[in-house]
Scaffold this motif. Structure first.
Motif, PDB file in Angstrom:
ATOM      1  N   THR A   1       0.865  -1.170   0.000  1.00  0.00           N
ATOM      2  CA  THR A   1       0.000   0.000   0.000  1.00  0.00           C
ATOM      3  C   THR A   1       0.902   1.220   0.000  1.00  0.00           C
ATOM      4  OG1 THR A   1      -0.091   0.270   2.392  1.00  0.00           O
ATOM      5  CG2 THR A   1      -1.682  -1.238   1.421  1.00  0.00           C
TER       6      THR A   1
ATOM      7  N   MET B   1      -6.265   4.094  -8.126  1.00  0.00           N
ATOM      8  CA  MET B   1      -6.888   4.883  -9.162  1.00  0.00           C
ATOM      9  C   MET B   1      -5.862   5.816  -9.779  1.00  0.00           C
ATOM     10  SD  MET B   1     -10.394   6.956  -8.640  1.00  0.00           S
ATOM     11  CE  MET B   1     -11.230   5.700  -7.754  1.00  0.00           C
TER      12      MET B   1
ATOM     13  N   VAL C   1      -9.046  -5.627  -6.490  1.00  0.00           N
ATOM     14  CA  VAL C   1      -8.782  -4.591  -5.489  1.00  0.00           C
ATOM     15  C   VAL C   1      -8.687  -5.227  -4.109  1.00  0.00           C
ATOM     16  CG1 VAL C   1      -9.670  -2.487  -4.443  1.00  0.00           C
ATOM     17  CG2 VAL C   1      -9.941  -2.860  -6.881  1.00  0.00           C
ATOM     18  N   ALA C   2      -9.719  -6.002  -3.765  1.00  0.00           N
ATOM     19  CA  ALA C   2      -9.709  -6.645  -2.446  1.00  0.00           C
ATOM     20  C   ALA C   2      -8.546  -7.629  -2.347  1.00  0.00           C
ATOM     21  CB  ALA C   2     -11.045  -7.350  -2.199  1.00  0.00           C
TER      22      ALA C   2
ATOM     23  N   GLY D   1      -9.117   8.476 -13.231  1.00  0.00           N
ATOM     24  CA  GLY D   1     -10.257   7.934 -12.496  1.00  0.00           C
ATOM     25  C   GLY D   1     -10.444   6.445 -12.705  1.00  0.00           C
TER      26      GLY D   1
ATOM     27  N   TYR E   1     -13.015  -6.279 -10.498  1.00  0.00           N
ATOM     28  CA  TYR E   1     -12.724  -5.489  -9.320  1.00  0.00           C
ATOM     29  C   TYR E   1     -12.473  -6.303  -8.071  1.00  0.00           C
ATOM     30  CZ  TYR E   1     -13.451  -1.479 -12.160  1.00  0.00           C
ATOM     31  OH  TYR E   1     -13.309  -0.531 -13.133  1.00  0.00           O
ATOM     32  N   ASN E   2     -12.562  -7.603  -8.175  1.00  0.00           N
ATOM     33  CA  ASN E   2     -12.099  -8.421  -7.054  1.00  0.00           C
ATOM     34  C   ASN E   2     -10.603  -8.266  -6.852  1.00  0.00           C
ATOM     35  OD1 ASN E   2     -14.520  -9.776  -6.182  1.00  0.00           O
ATOM     36  ND2 ASN E   2     -14.468 -10.896  -8.110  1.00  0.00           N
TER      37      ASN E   2
ATOM     38  N   PHE F   1      -5.148  -5.961  -1.612  1.00  0.00           N
ATOM     39  CA  PHE F   1      -4.953  -5.541  -0.227  1.00  0.00           C
ATOM     40  C   PHE F   1      -4.784  -6.731   0.695  1.00  0.00           C
ATOM     41  CE2 PHE F   1      -4.871  -1.169  -0.687  1.00  0.00           C
ATOM     42  CZ  PHE F   1      -5.810  -0.773  -1.612  1.00  0.00           C
ATOM     43  N   LEU F   2      -5.467  -7.819   0.388  1.00  0.00           N
ATOM     44  CA  LEU F   2      -5.271  -9.027   1.187  1.00  0.00           C
ATOM     45  C   LEU F   2      -3.842  -9.519   1.050  1.00  0.00           C
ATOM     46  CD1 LEU F   2      -8.585 -10.958   0.515  1.00  0.00           C
ATOM     47  CD2 LEU F   2      -7.773 -10.141   2.718  1.00  0.00           C
TER      48      LEU F   2
ATOM     49  N   TYR G   1      -9.293   2.483 -12.291  1.00  0.00           N
ATOM     50  CA  TYR G   1      -8.504   1.610 -11.436  1.00  0.00           C
ATOM     51  C   TYR G   1      -7.484   0.867 -12.285  1.00  0.00           C
ATOM     52  CZ  TYR G   1     -10.644   1.815  -6.856  1.00  0.00           C
ATOM     53  OH  TYR G   1     -11.038   2.209  -5.609  1.00  0.00           O
TER      54      TYR G   1
ATOM     55  N   ASP H   1      -3.659   6.760  -6.633  1.00  0.00           N
ATOM     56  CA  ASP H   1      -4.242   6.905  -5.306  1.00  0.00           C
ATOM     57  C   ASP H   1      -4.894   5.570  -4.967  1.00  0.00           C
ATOM     58  OD1 ASP H   1      -6.587   9.320  -3.845  1.00  0.00           O
ATOM     59  OD2 ASP H   1      -5.851   7.413  -3.095  1.00  0.00           O
ATOM     60  N   ASP H   2      -4.386   4.905  -3.936  1.00  0.00           N
ATOM     61  CA  ASP H   2      -4.971   3.593  -3.606  1.00  0.00           C
ATOM     62  C   ASP H   2      -5.810   3.653  -2.347  1.00  0.00           C
ATOM     63  OD1 ASP H   2      -2.235   1.789  -1.934  1.00  0.00           O
ATOM     64  OD2 ASP H   2      -3.153   3.731  -1.554  1.00  0.00           O
ATOM     65  N   GLY H   3      -6.166   4.864  -1.927  1.00  0.00           N
ATOM     66  CA  GLY H   3      -6.984   4.975  -0.720  1.00  0.00           C
ATOM     67  C   GLY H   3      -6.158   5.132   0.533  1.00  0.00           C
TER      68      GLY H   3
END
Lengths: 269, 107
Positions: free
Chosen positions: A40, A72, A147-148, A115, A144-145, A151-152, A117, A88-90
């Motif tokens: 991250t 993003m 993304v999760a 804008g 979009y899985n 991070f996992l 991903y 920007d990854d949050g």
């Protein structure tokens, strides 16, 4: 080559480097610098720049070579030989540069718009006190899985590198603190993932007691090692069980026999 | 590089902890009235309202990034279509981990 990061094997998901995916290697030996790390941006901001000439960054105690981010894209600006943008990854934002040398490169960056991903692979570079990312590959995300999953993977890799190195680490530490709903299934998941690669966690109670006993200062101080009868007596465990435990520990590389087949010492002395 | 304005991963349960702060959440769109509000189910099964006007047609799952302005509502700044199939269980797990043991990796 650069764009693929498929998780083929369960030994660390391909991110924890171990020599030849040999499942019995302990975590202590598999801390060579990994080829690719999912991170991250917050983790990158906490990186320490290592002082050697290679000017690499150090995160969680390992040299970081290449990183993978999912976030993003925005502020895309195309210049003559390169394309600059920010991700920007949050958890934060980082400036990126993608050098464009040929038609393949420019086609790749054309698909990226603000804008959107994207998944980027690149190398961290310090520049005027800031950290930038020199991007090798950038791909828009369609499922979009990812993304999760990204991070996992960041969490998993971070967790692996933060595990204690000692020979008798406790069993997977996440279970005590995490809320019950999470730990109930993650404990099953963890033991699947970890038992191959980080075999210390799979130590049964007796093996653990044996290695604990052998790692006491009084045991380590003895050149000859400890006779297995003594271990059996001290731990009040039948000799056959001690022999099994010792054989298993020996194959893990945690103990070795000294003057004869009956005396053992811990390798972490 | 800038980590000053992170968007915290939340579900409906965690939303109340971040009132007034920038959050991100994935919702399954249930209905959208034209008046600038979309009602959806968050990844933990509870309903939340997202205020704002989506920039275009929405897919089944949408990620919104914005400011939490109520215990069940977000004022969206950015809308991202996440498609019609998504594993909400994994995303929910991320919300729990990112606010739990691994908070230091995120905010």
């Amino acid at each position: 080559m650069f764009g693929s990061s498929q998780l083929d094997s369960f030994s660390g998901g391909g991110f924890i480097s171990s020599q030849g995916a040999d499942p019995s290697r302990t975590s202590a030996k598999s801390r060579d610098s990994p080829p690719l790390l999912p991170l991250t941006i917050k983790q990158i901001s906490q990186a320490i720049q290592s002082t050697d000439e290679k000017s690499n960054f150090v995160i969680d105690g390992v040299d970081v070579n290449n990183v993978r981010l999912v976030g993003m894209a925005y502020k895309k600006s195309e210049r003559v030989t390169d394309v600059a943008f920010a991700i920007d990854d949050g958890t934060g934002r980082i400036e990126c540069i993608r050098w464009v040398n040929d038609a393949v490169d420019s086609k790749e960056v054309e698909e990226v718009s603000d804008g959107m991903y994207v998944r980027v692979h690149g190398h961290l570079k310090g520049f005027q006190g800031k950290i930038q990312l020199v991007v090798f590959a950038i791909r828009p995300i369609t499922d979009y899985n990812e993304v999760a999953t990204h991070f996992l993977e960041c969490i998993y890799v971070h967790h692996c590198y933060r595990k204690p190195q000692s020979g008798h680490s406790v069993s997977t530490p996440s279970q005590t603190d995490v809320p019950a709903a999470v730990s109930a299934s993650s404990s099953g998941h963890n033991s699947n993932q970890f038992s191959g690669n980080l075999s210390i966690d799979g130590l049964k109670g007796i093996e653990k007691s044996v290695i604990d006993y052998l790692e006491q200062p009084s045991s380590l101080a003895q050149e000859k090692g400890i006779h297995r009868n003594e271990i059996a007596q001290q731990l009040k465990v039948p000799l056959e069980k001690i022999m099994d435990a010792v054989a298993s520990l020996e194959s893990e590389g945690l103990v070795y026999s000294t003057i004869d087949e009956c005396h053992y010492k811990s390798t972490s002395a | 590089m800038d980590t000053s304005n992170p968007a915290v991963f939340v579900n409906a349960e965690l939303l109340r902890l971040y009132m007034g702060r920038r959050v991100r959440a994935v919702i399954q769109v249930m209905r959208s009235d034209g008046g600038g509000a979309v009602t959806g189910q968050s990844t933990d099964g509870q309903q939340i309202t997202v205020k704002g006007n989506p920039p275009g047609p929405l897919t089944t799952f949408v990620e919104v990034i914005g400011i939490a302005d109520g215990i069940h509502s977000i004022r969206a700044e950015i809308w991202s279509n996440f498609g019609d199939t998504l594993d909400t269980f994994s995303y929910n797990r991320i919300c729990l981990l990112a606010n739990g043991d691994y908070k230091h990796l995120f905010i």
